[in-house]
Design a protein around this motif. Structure first.
Motif, mmCIF file in Angstrom:
data_model
loop_
_atom_site.group_PDB
_atom_site.id
_atom_site.type_symbol
_atom_site.label_atom_id
_atom_site.label_comp_id
_atom_site.label_asym_id
_atom_site.label_seq_id
_atom_site.Cartn_x
_atom_site.Cartn_y
_atom_site.Cartn_z
ATOM 1 N N GLY A 1 12.534 -16.300 2.522
ATOM 2 C CA GLY A 1 11.496 -15.553 2.206
ATOM 3 C C GLY A 1 10.435 -15.813 4.133
ATOM 4 N N GLN B 1 5.417 -13.694 3.753
ATOM 5 C CA GLN B 1 5.780 -13.235 2.169
ATOM 6 C C GLN B 1 6.214 -14.540 1.317
ATOM 7 N N CYS C 1 8.406 -5.804 4.204
ATOM 8 C CA CYS C 1 9.515 -6.934 2.415
ATOM 9 C C CYS C 1 11.019 -6.940 2.429
ATOM 10 N N LEU D 1 13.645 -9.203 1.872
ATOM 11 C CA LEU D 1 14.092 -10.698 2.489
ATOM 12 C C LEU D 1 15.098 -10.976 3.169
#
Length: 424
Positions: free
Chosen positions: A113, A117, A235, A237
């Motif tokens: 991450g 995140q 978003c 990853l």
């Protein structure tokens, strides 16, 4: 050389506290609460949060994580001893911050991450302020990535996800999903998928239905539909195409942790088997005096101890090498053995309990179904046996001769030649 089967006194004291705490305070929760993942139930706040605080005060919270993430950074051997205890109660993993799928999702968010995140998703997950879902398998092909059809397509600065996911655990309670989707259909399968962190309130996500398993208190395994689900580039990853590598990070450890908890479940079934045998009589004597019951008890104990040693040696090897690839065959062996151990011991306990054993008043039918679930989750047993066999065969070579060297006449001829200078 080190070869030890003892636990140091300080950690044994922690295990002793855990065992009593789980037995007296945690196990009763499943009789008054629903799903452990329904953390917004007011009763969860009332009954579970105080127990979690006690665990934190003893530095036993999320022990699979490193200190930088709020865990104790214990190795797999210690985790194995702890998880045996956690396997004895439905709510124990969440009380100790070691519940799946959140434990694995924490690991991959920590490893892959971004800082944003981690702040947005990892921090509240570590604190159990939210729960999460890992959405990988699909209805048409299970866990085989070669047949995944869910797609994520670039659109401006973001992505649009379309497709369906199956058996997405705890989706109904999740604050976010970690979703695997095909992003490059022309690339090799294992380089063509990416992983996304998708907030649960993103438009276009639908729970088609929730599916229950055995005696689960609530149906929590979701059949999900993603229809034009738009997420930002933030978003993604890890790197594009890295989904398979990311998934393996969580699955390797997760498979072993499942096995550790299964030891506790199987031990509970064995305890019930022995207690019942000593408590009931038929045909003029205790069940414990019947040789066929004695055979069930002996076989169950042997099977469980063999499995426990396999699991603990695998945990030791993970701690030694810090490389799941080097322990892949051990993990495959653990995963392939686990369902049969739980099934066989629970079945024996069910049989000795008679009619009440097959009823919903006892846990044995649920354990037997759970054994089948363990044979499917994180890859089916058949796949792990194939993996194990392939890794084992790498250590051997084919014999080019007509007869192998273990052929007795061939071995005798070789021995005669070896000792000819001495024996004449």
């Amino acid at each position: 050389m080190a070869w030890d089967f003892e636990t140091d006194a300080a950690f044994q004291a922690a295990l002793d506290w855990m065992a009593q705490f789980v037995r007296d305070e945690v196990a009763p929760l499943e009789h008054v609460l629903g799903s452990p993942w329904n953390i917004h139930d007011p009763r969860f706040e009332l009954l579970v949060r105080p127990l979690q605080r006690q665990v934190r005060e003893r530095n036993l919270w999320a022990c699979h994580l490193g200190p930088e993430l709020g865990g104790a950074g214990y190795g797999q051997v210690k985790l194995g001893l702890m998880n045996e205890i956690l396997g004895r109660a439905l709510f124990a993993p969440i009380v100790f911050g070691a519940h799946a799928p959140d434990s694995g999702n924490c690991e991959i968010l920590a490893a892959y991450g971004t800082e944003e995140q981690k702040a947005r998703f990892l921090a509240p997950l570590l604190a159990n302020e939210v729960v999460s879902c890992f959405a990988m398998t699909e209805p048409q092909g299970g866990a085989d990535p070669k047949v995944f059809t869910s797609r994520a397509v670039r659109d401006g600065n973001g992505w649009v996800i379309d497709g369906q996911k199956w058996f997405a655990s705890n989706a109904r309670y999740a604050a976010f999903f970690i979703v695997m989707a095909v992003t490059d259909p022309d690339a090799p399968v294992y380089q063509g998928m990416s992983m996304f962190v998708v907030p649960a309130d993103t438009p276009g996500i639908e729970i088609i239905r929730n599916v229950g398993v055995a005696d689960d208190p609530e149906a929590t395994h979701a059949y999900l539909n993603f229809a034009g689900v738009r997420v930002g580039s933030d978003c993604l990853l890890g790197e594009p195409g890295a989904a398979f590598a990311i998934a393996q990070v969580r699955l390797g450890g997760g498979r072993v942790h499942h096995a550790m908890r299964v030891i506790g479940q199987a031990q509970g079934a064995l305890d019930a088997l022995c207690e019942r045998a000593l408590s009931r009589s038929t045909q003029g004597s205790l069940l414990a005096d019947k040789q066929m019951v004695q055979e069930k008890i002996a076989d169950a104990w042997i099977q469980l101890e063999q499995f426990r040693l396999l699991v603990m040696r695998t945990a030791w090897r993970i701690d030694k090498y810090h490389d799941y690839q080097m322990v892949r065959k051990d993990i495959a062996a653990v995963k392939a053995t686990m369902p049969k151990v739980l099934h066989d011991i629970a079945s024996s306990a069910l049989q000795v309990h008679g009619s009440i054993g097959v009823s919903t008043e006892m846990p044995f039918v649920g354990l037997i179904v759970r054994a089948y679930q363990m044979g499917l989750a994180d890859g089916p047993t058949e796949v792990h046996k194939v993996t194990l066999a392939r890794h084992l065969l790498r250590d051997y070579e084919a014999c080019e001769d007509l007869f192998p060297d273990y052929h007795r006449p061939t071995a005798a001829a070789a021995a005669a030649e070896k000792f000819r200078p001495v024996l004449g």
